[in-house]
Scaffold this active site. Structure first.
Site, PDB file in Angstrom:
ATOM      1  CG  ASP A  38     100.986 -10.453  85.218  1.00 33.64           C
ATOM      2  OD1 ASP A  38     101.775 -10.126  86.119  1.00 33.64           O
ATOM      3  OD2 ASP A  38      99.763 -10.558  85.360  1.00 33.64           O
TER       4      ASP A  38
ATOM      5  CB  SER B 255      99.969  -9.240  93.280  1.00 32.59           C
ATOM      6  OG  SER B 255     101.305  -9.654  93.191  1.00 32.59           O
TER       7      SER B 255
ATOM      8  CG  HIS C  64     101.932  -7.677  88.562  1.00 36.11           C
ATOM      9  ND1 HIS C  64     101.586  -9.012  88.542  1.00 36.11           N
ATOM     10  CD2 HIS C  64     102.037  -7.348  89.889  1.00 36.11           C
ATOM     11  CE1 HIS C  64     101.501  -9.466  89.789  1.00 36.11           C
ATOM     12  NE2 HIS C  64     101.759  -8.477  90.620  1.00 36.11           N
TER      13      HIS C  64
END
Length: 299
Positions: free
Chosen positions: A248, A108, A275
């Site tokens: 995601d 991320s 995610h």
């Protein structure tokens, strides 16, 4: 089994906590894990320690402001910049003595940081894994708006009403946000304990997250709002693996520039993940990352 070593790397007047699983100098390129947020902790990406079972050392660390590293709740919002965290990463690599031979996995925000690091062409970087990351926040916000529009109408109304009123700490807003998170952040029910620990830590000290991101994953009003690395991606000159999940919040359109502009980039989409494929499809994700690292030269 592997040895576990913990310590602190002095950085400016602060301390970066780190943990090493395995032997840094056994001939295999060590893997450094950069967590997301900005403002998360290493806990939710702890699963990557599984890779140490292959004989490759894995280093986790908490970025300054988070977890077991120095907290700075009184710093102004403009203190928290990507350049600060890039310098912290460089310092950690030097402290550990691996600056001439390492791989980096960023998840991320950690992948955004990893891309920023890689475009400077550091000589010791041997491979990069960008996991569940956007190439720009403009693309992230567009995807978030699309995903929000697919939420139940009453949830959308609750989110909008509280955002307009500024009541983002309300229980109603947090409950509505959780509907999005359960679809697009982590689809496991219940969430693993290590994921819960990270979210609890962010609730306890949201300084970095609020300054750089904002109150939620989809209401981005912090300093990163206009961030992009797209124009610099062709400078990345190491093997790159892209990871994302079918559900995601880092939707395909936010990852696409990495695939288009980084020469030779490989992209794996985990079909049962959002995610966090590293917990949602843990075994498959670890095998994917280790196979990628093992397939590139001295790694």
């Amino acid at each position: 089994m592997y040895n576990i070593t913990e310590g602190y790397a002095p950085f400016q007047e602060y301390q970066t906590w780190y943990r090493i699983c395995g032997d840094l100098h056994n001939g295999k390129t060590p893997l450094v894990i950069a967590h997301g947020g900005p403002g998360c902790t290493h806990d939710y990406v702890d699963a990557f320690r599984d890779i140490a079972g292959t004989g490759r050392a894995v280093i986790h660390y908490d970025q300054i402001g988070n977890g077991r590293s120095t907290h700075l709740p009184d710093k102004p919002a403009d203190f928290w910049q990507p350049s600060f965290f890039l310098a912290e990463l460089d310092n950690l690599l030097h402290h550990l003595g691996i600056g001439q031979n390492y791989a980096l996995l960023g998840q991320s925000w950690g992948g955004m940081l990893g891309a920023e690091h890689a475009v400077t062409q550091p000589p010791g970087l041997k491979a990069l894994v960008i996991a569940n990351s956007p190439a720009s926040m403009a693309l992230w916000l567009q995807a978030a708006a699309r995903l929000r529009s697919e939420l139940p109408p009453d949830v959308q109304e609750t989110l909008l009403a509280h955002e307009a009123a500024g009541t983002l700490d309300s229980a109603e807003y947090k409950a509505a946000s959780q509907v999005f998170y359960a679809r697009h952040v982590c689809r496991l029910d219940p969430w693993p304990e290590e994921v819960k620990r990270t979210f609890a830590a962010m609730d306890a000290d949201p300084t970095v997250y609020l300054a750089m991101n904002g109150p939620t994953e989809f209401h981005v009003i912090g300093s990163m709002k206009n961030w992009t690395v797209i124009d610099r991606l062709p400078a990345i000159n190491v093997p790159v693996l892209l990871i994302s999940g079918r559900y995601d919040e880092a939707a395909p359109e936010v990852v696409q520039p990495f695939a288009d502009l980084i020469k030779g980039a490989e992209w794996v989409i985990f079909e049962n993940s959002s995610h966090m494929p590293h917990v949602e499809e843990r075994e498959a994700c670890m095998k994917c990352v280790e196979a990628f690292l093992a397939s590139h030269g001295s790694l």
